[in-house]
Design an enzyme around this catalytic site. Structure first.
Site, PDB file in Angstrom:
ATOM      1  N   HIS A   1      58.347 -15.002  11.404  1.00  0.00           N
ATOM      2  CA  HIS A   1      59.254 -16.055  10.952  1.00  0.00           C
ATOM      3  C   HIS A   1      60.250 -15.478   9.941  1.00  0.00           C
ATOM      4  CE1 HIS A   1      56.803 -19.714  12.327  1.00  0.00           C
ATOM      5  NE2 HIS A   1      56.207 -18.636  12.815  1.00  0.00           N
TER       6      HIS A   1
ATOM      7  N   ASP B   1      50.723 -19.177  22.320  1.00  0.00           N
ATOM      8  CA  ASP B   1      51.818 -18.652  21.492  1.00  0.00           C
ATOM      9  C   ASP B   1      52.872 -17.995  22.389  1.00  0.00           C
ATOM     10  OD1 ASP B   1      53.093 -18.399  19.047  1.00  0.00           O
ATOM     11  OD2 ASP B   1      52.153 -16.491  18.548  1.00  0.00           O
TER      12      ASP B   1
END
Length: 366
Positions: free
Chosen positions: A134, A267
């Site tokens: 991220h 994911d």
């Protein structure tokens, strides 16, 4: 009418023998006990509802972060449904409030699309120390302007998951979001065990990709992982052979105090049903030796589907098939406060999964 006689049918949370499934080529038209003179048109080893995935960042060559639109949602869901996942929670990872609002608008516009289960915001209210892939520049404290976005989704009846670091969000905010019906999942967190338990007390009910983006357990610092395993909360886990060792998956599953609190997530990124690379935050992510990595060689999401993950749980982790199937089907729905899907009349073919004795998907008639 076509007749399917599975060796085992996933029915009301268990694998059961002796069922006959009536089929018209597009889906289930009837379910009954098999009779001695039944003649099968198909005999899968296991027939179960298609998998459910609560963490799908992209598929079909599309990343939700790059294109938060109804068309992107359709591409992601379609690619997943072609691979045995019938229900998808598209996931937007840490980004701007504007893109989060666009993603919410897209899901509201697309609501009712078969296979679209809701929306997962993974971040941006995370720990910088555990950011993973991220972008640090977008990680920030909880902002009041997020409340109306979540409220619009919930008012439309759309299930929402929000991954946050419980040590970074005030307890009263966690409680308010919980009261709105948002499923709160602790992830990308540097929380101590005490901070994790405080988050659970405030309204966190889940953990995002257990082990990953969390401090690892130590003898005198059990941390968020031990708090998660020892709790009655739900926890997602990635079973791709790269993110978590098989032994560690087995340890978590077998140590939970309450059964059926673990569930699979993929994911998944754009490479599922798409090219072998994509761009995230302006950075090239590519598939190397079965795993997705950035320019530094660090893991950046996963290249695995849920059916392969299910097979890993049984063949590599060593879980009982019933426990593994629940992790791919019933438990994800229950984590979102939704009823578990069943093989029943009206169930579309894309919502049914047939497996052979080697736990590989096989086509159903029609």
């Amino acid at each position: 009418m076509t007749l399917i006689l599975p060796d085992l049918l996933w029915h009301q949370g268990t694998l059961q023998k002796g069922f006959a499934v009536e089929w018209d080529g597009s889906g289930v038209t009837g379910l009954r006990l098999a009779e001695p003179d039944d003649r099968a048109d198909a005999c899968p080893h296991i027939l179960m509802p298609a998998c459910t995935d609560l963490q799908v960042n992209g598929s079909g060559g599309v990343m939700l972060n790059s294109d938060p639109s109804p068309e992107a949602l359709a591409a992601i869901v379609t690619a997943q449904r072609a691979r045995g996942t019938g229900w998808v929670l598209p996931t937007l990872i840490t980004t701007t409030l504007d893109l989060m609002e666009q993603a919410a608008d897209a899901v509201i516009a697309a609501w009712g699309m078969p296979g679209l289960l809701g929306l997962h915001f993974e971040g941006p209210y995370l720990s910088l120390a555990r950011k993973g892939t991220h972008r640090a520049a977008f990680i920030r404290p909880f902002e009041p302007d997020m409340i109306p976005i979540l409220a619009r989704l919930r008012e439309a009846g759309i299930p929402v998951m929000l991954t946050l670091a419980p040590e970074c969000v005030p307890a009263q905010t966690i409680a308010r979001l919980h009261d709105m019906g948002v499923v709160l999942s602790a992830g990308h967190t540097d929380a101590t065990a005490e901070e994790a338990r405080a988050g659970l007390a405030a309204g966190v009910s889940c953990f995002t990709h257990l082990y990953n983006a969390m401090p690892q357990m130590q003898s005198r610092a059990p941390g968020v992982i031990a708090a998660a395993i020892g709790s009655e909360a739900y926890a997602g886990i990635i079973a791709d052979g790269h993110h978590v060792a098989w032994e560690m998956i087995a340890l978590a599953c077998r140590a939970r105090p309450r059964p059926r609190r673990m569930f699979l997530v993929s994911d998944a990124m754009a490479t599922i049903g798409g090219p072998d690379h994509f761009t995230l935050y302006g950075e090239r992510i590519e598939l190397r030796d079965g795993k997705l990595v950035n320019a530094d060689g660090a893991l950046a999401g996963a290249h695995v589907d849920m059916v392969t993950s299910l097979r890993h749980l049984i063949r590599d982790v060593g879980l009982d098939p019933e426990e593994a199937i629940a992790m791919a089907s019933d438990t994800p729905h229950q984590a979102m406060g939704l009823p578990a899907p069943q093989i029943a009349p009206g169930r579309h073919r894309a919502e049914c999964l047939a497996l052979d004795a080697d736990l590989r998907p096989i086509a159903l008639p029609g």
